[in-house]
Design an enzyme around this catalytic site. Structure first.
Site, PDB file in Angstrom:
ATOM      1  N   HIS A  94      -0.096  12.222 -14.225  1.00 62.13           N
ATOM      2  CA  HIS A  94       0.694  11.682 -13.148  1.00 62.13           C
ATOM      3  C   HIS A  94       0.228  10.466 -12.827  1.00 62.13           C
ATOM      4  O   HIS A  94       1.120   9.315 -12.792  1.00 62.13           O
ATOM      5  CB  HIS A  94       0.459  12.665 -11.992  1.00 62.13           C
ATOM      6  CG  HIS A  94       1.183  12.092 -10.508  1.00 62.13           C
ATOM      7  ND1 HIS A  94       2.215  12.583 -10.021  1.00 62.13           N
ATOM      8  CD2 HIS A  94       0.693  11.091  -9.888  1.00 62.13           C
ATOM      9  CE1 HIS A  94       2.646  12.062  -9.044  1.00 62.13           C
ATOM     10  NE2 HIS A  94       1.717  11.097  -8.823  1.00 62.13           N
ATOM     11  N   GLU A  95      -1.158  10.284 -12.870  1.00 63.06           N
ATOM     12  CA  GLU A  95      -1.819   8.922 -12.288  1.00 63.06           C
ATOM     13  C   GLU A  95      -1.720   7.894 -13.440  1.00 63.06           C
ATOM     14  O   GLU A  95      -1.457   6.697 -13.067  1.00 63.06           O
ATOM     15  CB  GLU A  95      -3.204   8.988 -11.971  1.00 63.06           C
ATOM     16  CG  GLU A  95      -3.394  10.012 -10.804  1.00 63.06           C
ATOM     17  CD  GLU A  95      -2.837   9.663  -9.594  1.00 63.06           C
ATOM     18  OE1 GLU A  95      -2.557   8.577  -9.495  1.00 63.06           O
ATOM     19  OE2 GLU A  95      -2.402  10.749  -8.772  1.00 63.06           O
ATOM     20  N   HIS A 104       1.848   6.346 -13.264  1.00 61.59           N
ATOM     21  CA  HIS A 104       2.125   5.343 -12.504  1.00 61.59           C
ATOM     22  C   HIS A 104       2.069   3.839 -13.103  1.00 61.59           C
ATOM     23  O   HIS A 104       2.464   2.931 -12.665  1.00 61.59           O
ATOM     24  CB  HIS A 104       1.089   5.250 -11.179  1.00 61.59           C
ATOM     25  CG  HIS A 104       1.563   6.465 -10.163  1.00 61.59           C
ATOM     26  ND1 HIS A 104       2.824   6.319  -9.594  1.00 61.59           N
ATOM     27  CD2 HIS A 104       1.089   7.606  -9.632  1.00 61.59           C
ATOM     28  CE1 HIS A 104       3.190   7.176  -8.657  1.00 61.59           C
ATOM     29  NE2 HIS A 104       2.107   7.919  -8.783  1.00 61.59           N
ATOM     30  N   TYR A 154       7.455   0.936  -4.475  1.00 59.69           N
ATOM     31  CA  TYR A 154       6.620   2.194  -4.163  1.00 59.69           C
ATOM     32  C   TYR A 154       7.066   2.407  -2.505  1.00 59.69           C
ATOM     33  O   TYR A 154       6.225   2.485  -1.715  1.00 59.69           O
ATOM     34  CB  TYR A 154       5.258   2.151  -4.142  1.00 59.69           C
ATOM     35  CG  TYR A 154       4.215   3.324  -4.235  1.00 59.69           C
ATOM     36  CD1 TYR A 154       4.923   4.351  -5.107  1.00 59.69           C
ATOM     37  CD2 TYR A 154       3.462   3.855  -3.421  1.00 59.69           C
ATOM     38  CE1 TYR A 154       4.193   5.566  -5.167  1.00 59.69           C
ATOM     39  CE2 TYR A 154       2.930   5.009  -3.401  1.00 59.69           C
ATOM     40  CZ  TYR A 154       3.322   5.892  -4.295  1.00 59.69           C
ATOM     41  OH  TYR A 154       2.733   7.263  -4.387  1.00 59.69           O
ATOM     42  N   GLU A 199       7.364   8.234  -7.794  1.00 58.89           N
ATOM     43  CA  GLU A 199       6.799   9.369  -7.782  1.00 58.89           C
ATOM     44  C   GLU A 199       7.077  10.489  -8.777  1.00 58.89           C
ATOM     45  O   GLU A 199       6.290  11.274  -9.229  1.00 58.89           O
ATOM     46  CB  GLU A 199       6.801   9.992  -6.198  1.00 58.89           C
ATOM     47  CG  GLU A 199       5.514   9.370  -5.577  1.00 58.89           C
ATOM     48  CD  GLU A 199       4.112   9.820  -6.076  1.00 58.89           C
ATOM     49  OE1 GLU A 199       3.924  11.006  -6.105  1.00 58.89           O
ATOM     50  OE2 GLU A 199       3.259   8.966  -6.449  1.00 58.89           O
ATOM     51  N   ASP A 248       8.686  10.060   3.071  1.00 56.93           N
ATOM     52  CA  ASP A 248       7.565   9.833   2.273  1.00 56.93           C
ATOM     53  C   ASP A 248       8.112   9.964   0.771  1.00 56.93           C
ATOM     54  O   ASP A 248       8.744  10.859   0.652  1.00 56.93           O
ATOM     55  CB  ASP A 248       6.448  10.829   2.641  1.00 56.93           C
ATOM     56  CG  ASP A 248       5.162  10.794   2.061  1.00 56.93           C
ATOM     57  OD1 ASP A 248       5.336  10.960   0.734  1.00 56.93           O
ATOM     58  OD2 ASP A 248       4.249  10.338   2.428  1.00 56.93           O
ATOM     59  N   HIS A 264       6.386  11.138  -1.669  1.00 58.71           N
ATOM     60  CA  HIS A 264       6.150  12.138  -2.117  1.00 58.71           C
ATOM     61  C   HIS A 264       7.313  13.352  -2.177  1.00 58.71           C
ATOM     62  O   HIS A 264       7.244  14.210  -2.944  1.00 58.71           O
ATOM     63  CB  HIS A 264       4.743  12.820  -1.840  1.00 58.71           C
ATOM     64  CG  HIS A 264       3.648  11.824  -2.240  1.00 58.71           C
ATOM     65  ND1 HIS A 264       3.323  10.770  -1.384  1.00 58.71           N
ATOM     66  CD2 HIS A 264       2.728  11.601  -3.277  1.00 58.71           C
ATOM     67  CE1 HIS A 264       2.300   9.891  -2.122  1.00 58.71           C
ATOM     68  NE2 HIS A 264       1.943  10.836  -2.947  1.00 58.71           N
TER      69      HIS A 264
END
Length: 676
Positions: free
Chosen positions: A365-366, A369, A380, A389, A451, A453
Site C-alpha cells: 500500500h505505502e 502511494h 490527495y 487510496e 475522508d 480512506h
C-alpha cells in the site's frame, strides 16, 4: 491521515476543490474511446496487439525521457499551447508495439501550473494518437503580479493547518507562485507547504493553495499519504542484504539498493541502517527491534518484484532506483505513511509498541502511494484522493496475492492481522467496504467531501467485482458476499486482468484531477486497448462500475434495451444561457415508456449551479435536476428515470442545461436515452 478539507458553499462564494479530468483525443477512435464518463466506446475497437507496457531498463527509460525533452517544444506547438506555456517531462511508459505514453507537467511564464498535467500518446511512427488532460481550460492569466502578500498566504496556511489538527505546525517552505488550473478559470496563486506534526504524530505536509489576488483558499491537500496495517509475520523468508567486511546490513543490492532503517522511536531523520554480525534478522517477536525491520524489508522486496515482474516497472519511478523504509517511528504510533519529500515508507509500532505496522499489504500500500505520485499524481483530496487510496489498497492486495506466502495468504481484506478494532476485524473490506462502518460501497454526489480512506470504497468495491464478481464466494478460506448498487449480477474476469486494466489506466489515462467518472472512462479505455471494446473484459468493466453506481451497463441495464446517445461536448456558459444537446430517436412505435432511462454525464466544477432538463419532441420539459440541488460537488454522472409515457417516442429529444450562478464552469460530456 484523516482529511479535514470537506466544506460547503453557496453559489457565488468560492471555487470548488478540484476539477474533473478532461480527455482529448487527436484521432476520432481515441476520442471515442476515452471521452470522460462516456457510457460506451464507439466505434468498436479490437484489442490492440502489443498494448501492454514493456519493462524498460534505466538506460532505455532515460533515453526516452531525453527524446521527449528534446521534442517538448514541438509537442507543445502541436497541442496548441500558448507562447508562455512549456512542458516538463515527468514520466514515460512504452508499449510492446512501440507506442509511447509521455506524462508532462506544464508551466506558464515559468510558473508551475497545478492541474495542468497531461499525457501524450505517440505511435511508433511518431504520430500523436491521443491526449489526456487534467484540465481543458486555456492557461492564461491577466497579471503575474500578486495583490496578496506572500506573508499573508503563509499566515492563512498556518491557521488552516492548526485548525485541521496539526500540532507544532510551521512553514518550512516559503510560499511559491503558481498557476492554479485544477478548477474553473486559471488564476495566479500561492502554494504554501506547512510542516510540523499532525495530531496523531504523523509528519505534516499540508499544501494550501491561495488566490494571489483575493486571498481565497482554492484548495488544500495533505502531502503525507497514510495507510494503516499491522505486522503480519511472514515466517522464515529470504531477504536481500549486503555484506561489508564482517558486517551485514539491510541493503538490497538486487532491488535498487533499498535500505531499511531504525528510527528507534524518533520522528525525524533517516535513522540507523540495520546492521549486524550475522545475516539473521529478528526472531518473530515485536520486542526484537530487527523483526519490524525484517518485515518492512521483505514487504518492500515483494512490492518491487510485483511491479517489475507483473507490470514491467523497475522501482517506484521506473528508473531502477529504490525508495527506503523506516521502522519504529514515534512511540506507540498506530499508522504508516508514504512521504514524497523523503521518498520513503515509514512504519509505527502500533498500540503499546507491540504491533508494528509492517504487514505485506501495508508495505504494498505505502510503496504504491509512491508509484501513484510518480505516475498519475492523484491529488490527495476529494474524489481523486479516494482513488489514490483505493489504488494503494488494490495493489497492496495484489502484492499480498503475488507473495503466495503461506503465513499470509492473499485476500481482499486490508490490514486483516492488525486487530486495530480489538475484535479481529480488518481495517477495510473490498467486497463490501461499508462493513468497516465508514467506507462507502458506491458512488454518490457528496463522496468527495469525506475522508479519502472511506471515499476509496467504491473503487475498492469495483476492483473486487471486476476480479471476482458479485454474490457469495470463498477464496483462500475467506467467504465474501459482494452486492451491487443496481441489484444485477457482475461476472468477474479474474484478478490478473483486473490488475492490468487498473495499472494501465493509472499510468496512461489518469491525471492529478481524475474523479470517479473519469476513472470509469480511463479503465474502459485501458480495457479496450488490452482486450477490445467488444470483449467480455470491456463489458465487465462497464458492469462493475455500474455495480458501484458509476455509469450504466451496456444497453442501460441487465435486461438490454435500445439506446440513443450523443457524445459530442457542449460547453456550458458560466451563469449564462441554457445550452442543449440532441438525440434523434427513430424506429420506435407508439409512445415512450414510463421508465425511460436518461443517462447524464456532465463535467462541471460545482453542480449545484446547474438546472438539467429533458425536453421531449413536443417541447415538454422534464426537470431532472433543479438549480441549487446536488450539493457542493464536482460533476454529474448518473441515470434518471422519467415517466415519458405521454410522449411520442420518435423525434428529436434534447438535454437542456443552464448554469445559474457565477464562478464555476463545465460542459456536457455525453448523454443518452435508453428504452428498456
Amino acid at each position: 491521515m484523516r482529511s479535514s478539507s470537506s466544506r460547503r458553499r453557496t453559489p457565488h462564494t468560492s471555487h470548488r476543490k478540484a476539477a474533473a479530468v478532461a480527455l482529448v483525443g487527436v484521432s476520432a477512435l481515441i476520442a471515442a474511446a476515452v471521452q470522460s464518463g462516456a457510457a460506451t466506446a464507439a466505434p468498436e475497437q479490437a484489442a490492440r496487439p502489443g498494448a501492454e507496457s514493456v519493462q524498460l531498463t534505466p538506460a532505455q527509460r532515460a533515453e526516452l525521457i531525453r527524446a521527449a525533452d528534446a521534442g517538448k517544444a514541438a509537442t507543445a506547438k502541436e497541442l496548441g499551447l500558448g507562447a508562455q506555456e512549456a512542458l516538463v517531462v515527468r514520466d514515460v511508459v512504452k508499449d510492446a508495439d512501440g507506442t509511447v505514453h509521455t506524462r508532462y507537467e506544464r508551466t506558464y511564464a515559468g510558473l508551475p501550473v497545478l492541474g495542468g498535467d497531461l499525457v501524450v500518446d505517440k505511435a511508433k511512427s511518431g504520430a500523436t494518437e491521443g491526449v489526456v488532460k487534467a484540465t481543458r481550460a486555456t492557461i492564461k492569466v491577466a497579471s503575474l503580479t500578486p495583490t496578496l502578500a506572500a506573508s499573508k498566504a503563509e499566515k492563512q496556511a498556518l491557521t488552516l493547518a492548526k485548525a485541521a489538527g496539526a500540532e507544532k505546525a510551521d512553514t518550512n517552505r516559503a510560499p511559491r507562485k503558481v498557476i492554479w488550473a485544477a478548477n474553473g478559470t486559471p488564476v495566479l496563486a500561492y502554494e504554501t507547504v506547512v510542516g510540523g506534526l499532525q495530531e496523531d504524530g504523523t509528519p505534516n505536509e499540508l499544501h494550501v493553495v491561495t488566490d494571489a489576488a483575493t486571498g481565497e483558499k482554492l484548495y488544500e491537500y495533505q502531502g503525507v499519504e497514510t495507510g494503516t496495517g499491522n505486522t503480519m509475520y511472514s515466517g522464515s523468508v529470504t531477504l536481500g542484504t549486503t555484506q561489508s567486511g564482517s558486517t551485514y546490513n539491510l541493503t538490497d543490492g538486487g532491488r535498487g539498493g533499498h535500505r531499511t532503517y531504525n528510527l528507534n522511536r524518533g520522528t525525524s531523520g533517516t535513522g540507523t541502517l540495520f546492521s549486524g554480525a550475522d545475516d539473521v534478522w529478528g526472531n518473530g517477536a515485536a520486542s526484537n527491534t530487527e523483526t519490524a525491520g525484517a518485515d518492512a524489508h521483505y514487504g518492500a522486496a515483494l512490492t518491487w518484484d510485483y511491479y517489475k515482474n507483473v507490470h514491467g516497472r523497475s522501482g517506484i519511478r521506473g528508473d531502477g532506483v529504490a525508495a527506503y523504509s523506516r521502522v519504529h517511528y514515534g512511540n506507540a504510533y498506530v499508522n504508516a505513511f508514504w512521504q514524497d519529500s523523503c521518498f520513503c515508507m515509514t512504519y509505527g509500532d502500533g498500540s503499546g509498541n507491540t504491533h508494528p505496522l509492517t504487514a505485506i499489504d501495508v508495505a504494498g500500500h505505502e510503496m504504491t502511494h509512491g508509484v501513484t505520485a510518480n505516475t498519475a499524481g492523484l491529488n490527495y483530496s476529494g474524489e481523486s484522493g479516494g482513488l489514490n487510496e483505493a489504488t494503494s489498497d488494490i495493489f497492496g492486495t495484489s502484492v499480498e496475492f503475488y507473495a503466495a506466502n503461506s503465513s499470509d495468504v492473499g485476500d481482499y481484506l486490508i490490514g486483516e492481522e492488525i486487530d486495530i478494532n480489538g475484535d479481529g476485524s480488518p481495517l477495510r473490506y473490498m467486497d463490501r467496504p461499508s462493513q468497516d462502518g465508514a467506507s462507502r460501497d458506491a458512488w454518490y454526489s457528496g463522496i468527495g467531501s469525506i475522508d479519502v480512506h472511506y471515499s476509496s470504497g467504491p473503487a475498492n468495491h469495483f476492483f473486487y467485482l471486476l476480479s471476482e464478481g458479485s454474490g457469495t464466494k470463498t477464496i483462500n478460506g475467506v467467504t465474501y458476499n459482494s452486492p451491487t448498487s443496481d441489484g444485477l449480477a457482475v461476472t468477474g474476469i479474474g484478478r490478473d486482468k483486473a490488475e492490468k486494466i487498473w495499472f494501465r489506466a493509472l499510468t496512461t489515462k489518469f491525471t492529478s484531477t481524475t474523479n470517479y467518472a473519469a476513472a470509469r472512462t480511463g479503465t474502459l479505455a485501458a480495457a479496450g486497448e488490452l482486450y477490445g471494446t467488444t470483449s467480455a473484459e470491456y463489458t465487465a468493466v462497464q458492469n462493475a462500475w455500474a455495480g458501484v453506481a458509476v455509469g450504466t451497463r451496456p444497453g442501460g441495464g441487465g435486461g438490454g434495451g435500445t439506446s440513443f446517445e450523443n457524445t459530442a461536448d457542449v460547453s456550458i456558459p458560466d451563469n449564462g444561457a441554457a445550452v442543449t444537446s440532441s438525440v434523434t430517436v427513430s424506429g420506435r412505435t407508439g409512445n415512450a415508456p414510463s421508465n425511460l432511462q436518461v443517462g447524464v454525464d456532465i463535467v462541471h466544477t460545482y453542480i449545484g449551479d446547474l438546472q438539467v432538463q429533458l425536453v421531449a419532441p413536443d417541447g415538454t420539459a422534464y426537470t431532472l435536476k433543479a438549480y441549487s440541488t446536488g450539493g457542493s460537488t464536482d460533476n454529474l454522472s448518473t441515470t434518471y428515470t422519467v415517466n415519458a409515457s405521454s410522449e411520442v417516442a420518435n423525434g428529436v429529444w434534447q438535454l437542456r442545461v443552464q448554469d445559474n450562478a457565477a464562478q464555476d464552469t463545465g460542459y456536457i460530456n455525453s448523454w443518452k436515452l435508453t428504452f428498456p
